[in-house]
Design an enzyme around this catalytic site. Sequence first.
Site, PDB file in Angstrom:
ATOM      1  N   GLY A  70       0.829  -1.209  -0.091  1.00 13.43           N
ATOM      2  CA  GLY A  70       0.072  -0.177   0.078  1.00 13.43           C
ATOM      3  C   GLY A  70       0.628   1.301  -0.013  1.00 13.43           C
ATOM      4  N   ARG A  99       0.353  -4.492  -4.646  1.00 10.23           N
ATOM      5  CA  ARG A  99       0.584  -5.885  -4.286  1.00 10.23           C
ATOM      6  C   ARG A  99       0.544  -6.459  -5.460  1.00 10.23           C
ATOM      7  NH1 ARG A  99      -0.710  -4.349   1.060  1.00 10.23           N
ATOM      8  NH2 ARG A  99      -2.465  -3.009   1.002  1.00 10.23           N
ATOM      9  N   ASP A 141       5.538  -5.668   5.189  1.00 13.85           N
ATOM     10  CA  ASP A 141       5.976  -6.830   5.717  1.00 13.85           C
ATOM     11  C   ASP A 141       5.653  -7.809   4.315  1.00 13.85           C
ATOM     12  OD1 ASP A 141       3.216  -6.826   5.655  1.00 13.85           O
ATOM     13  OD2 ASP A 141       3.109  -8.067   7.678  1.00 13.85           O
ATOM     14  N   THR A 144       4.934   1.917   5.489  1.00 14.47           N
ATOM     15  CA  THR A 144       3.479   1.480   5.549  1.00 14.47           C
ATOM     16  C   THR A 144       2.768   2.448   6.540  1.00 14.47           C
ATOM     17  OG1 THR A 144       1.811  -0.108   6.520  1.00 14.47           O
ATOM     18  CG2 THR A 144       4.023  -0.353   7.004  1.00 14.47           C
ATOM     19  N   ASP A 193       0.670   1.375   8.578  1.00 17.56           N
ATOM     20  CA  ASP A 193       0.280   0.652   9.707  1.00 17.56           C
ATOM     21  C   ASP A 193       1.061   0.589  10.810  1.00 17.56           C
ATOM     22  OD1 ASP A 193      -2.256  -0.048   8.234  1.00 17.56           O
ATOM     23  OD2 ASP A 193      -1.632  -2.047   7.762  1.00 17.56           O
ATOM     24  N   ASP A 226       3.388  -1.436  11.748  1.00 17.50           N
ATOM     25  CA  ASP A 226       3.421  -2.771  12.019  1.00 17.50           C
ATOM     26  C   ASP A 226       4.516  -3.819  11.809  1.00 17.50           C
ATOM     27  OD1 ASP A 226       2.587  -3.071   9.664  1.00 17.50           O
ATOM     28  OD2 ASP A 226       0.951  -4.446   9.895  1.00 17.50           O
ATOM     29  N   ARG A 263      -5.697  -3.652   9.038  1.00 14.29           N
ATOM     30  CA  ARG A 263      -6.309  -5.036   8.875  1.00 14.29           C
ATOM     31  C   ARG A 263      -5.792  -5.751  10.211  1.00 14.29           C
ATOM     32  NH1 ARG A 263      -6.046  -6.038   3.138  1.00 14.29           N
ATOM     33  NH2 ARG A 263      -3.615  -5.774   3.719  1.00 14.29           N
TER      34      ARG A 263
HETATM   35  O1  F6P Z   1      -1.236  -1.930   4.734  1.00 12.89           O
HETATM   36  C1  F6P Z   1      -1.673  -0.731   4.645  1.00 12.89           C
HETATM   37  C2  F6P Z   1      -3.204  -0.725   4.438  1.00 12.89           C
HETATM   38  O2  F6P Z   1      -3.635   0.662   4.323  1.00 12.89           O
HETATM   39  C3  F6P Z   1      -4.034  -1.439   5.583  1.00 12.89           C
HETATM   40  O3  F6P Z   1      -4.186  -0.702   6.811  1.00 12.89           O
HETATM   41  C4  F6P Z   1      -5.030  -1.794   4.917  1.00 12.89           C
HETATM   42  O4  F6P Z   1      -5.948  -2.865   5.615  1.00 12.89           O
HETATM   43  C5  F6P Z   1      -4.994  -2.066   3.706  1.00 12.89           C
HETATM   44  O5  F6P Z   1      -3.665  -1.548   3.521  1.00 12.89           O
HETATM   45  C6  F6P Z   1      -5.803  -1.799   2.526  1.00 12.89           C
HETATM   46  O6  F6P Z   1      -5.261  -2.330   1.335  1.00 12.89           O
HETATM   47  P1  F6P Z   1      -5.927  -1.885   0.090  1.00 12.89           P
HETATM   48  O7  F6P Z   1      -5.746  -0.656  -0.552  1.00 12.89           O
HETATM   49  O8  F6P Z   1      -5.217  -2.990  -1.230  1.00 12.89           O
HETATM   50  O9  F6P Z   1      -7.340  -2.302   0.068  1.00 12.89           O
END
Ligand code: F6P
Length: 330
Positions: free
Chosen positions: A19, A80, A111, A134, A136, A138, A180
């Site tokens: 992301g 991704r 990650d 990121t 997050d 995390d 998430r």
């Molecule tokens: O990893 C970052 C993040 O923003 C998470 O907080 C979220 O769950 C996810 O990406 C959403 O991903 P996407 O934009 O692929 O729906």
Amino acid sequence: MAKYNPENIKTIGVYASGGDAPGMNAAIRAVVRTAILRKLRVVGITQGYTGMLEKQFADMDLRSVANIIQRGGSILKAGRCPEFIKTENRKIAVDNLRSEGIDALVCIGGDGSFTAANLLWQEHKIPVVGVPGTIDNDIFGTDHTIGFDTAVNTALDAIDRIRDTAASHDRLFIIEVMGRDSGFIAVASGLAGGAEDIFIPEHPFQIDKTVDLIKRGMARGKNSSILVAAEGVKPGRAYDLAESIRKNSGHLATVCILGHIQRGGRPSAFDRLIASRMGSNAVDQLLSGNCDIMVGTKGDNLVHVELSECLKQKKHVNKDLIQLAQILSN
Ligand code: F6P
């Protein structure tokens, strides 16, 4: 820490993956400018691992990264790439990198991106240094990831605005923030935003306790409440929480899902600073013969952590901060 001979490095590739996160551009700028000043050729790989598979390569110079430090998103895009799970696809990517003359990589991502970066070194001896990007926060081994500070401030701005409406209408709001698998954004924005309670995936909650908290608040003269939930809270998401509160207390909760607005926008000063430092240091690590590591922060300092360590270990949210939010919202 894995070592290789840095004399073989003439060209490095840089990419953002997973992301997007505010501050990724500042990291790309730092990588490109540091590498060029160190007399390396720099190739930008668009769309992360997908770009490696599709040969989306372009030479970068000092001017390619002009005027981007203040911009959110990623000029190299992000994303991704599920195809990278397959060994044969990683081999195709490595062949493409080699035919482009790319000797080493800087990977800006989370990650999932680091898992693939680690495999590129383990399977094909492509030296990679990771920069944690990121919202997050995390990733084990770093106090901060690029984008987290901006995302928390964006969420906080929204919480402050919703609080105005909550107070004017005597209402209970549940604000769902991103995360998430982790509750870092929820805990930071919830505590800083004066939330009554915070719900995160890592911490089971009891709805009775939350209902009790709301009721006691009302008995003391509170007319409005703010609850903050991470998107990964279990069971269900903010709407399920609202339904449980209604069933258990009769109170209606209005749900507001902040979603992807938390991923965009101008990076904060803090994110630009860590991105600039980490990006530049990642190039210097490659030139010192160090790889298969992440450049992270510990307090004010930069630290280097093996990618396998970052992936094996889990970074824990400080759950005491949830209790602190509950106490301070009295
Ligand atoms: O990893 C970052 C993040 O923003 C998470 O907080 C979220 O769950 C996810 O990406 C959403 O991903 P996407 O934009 O692929 O729906």
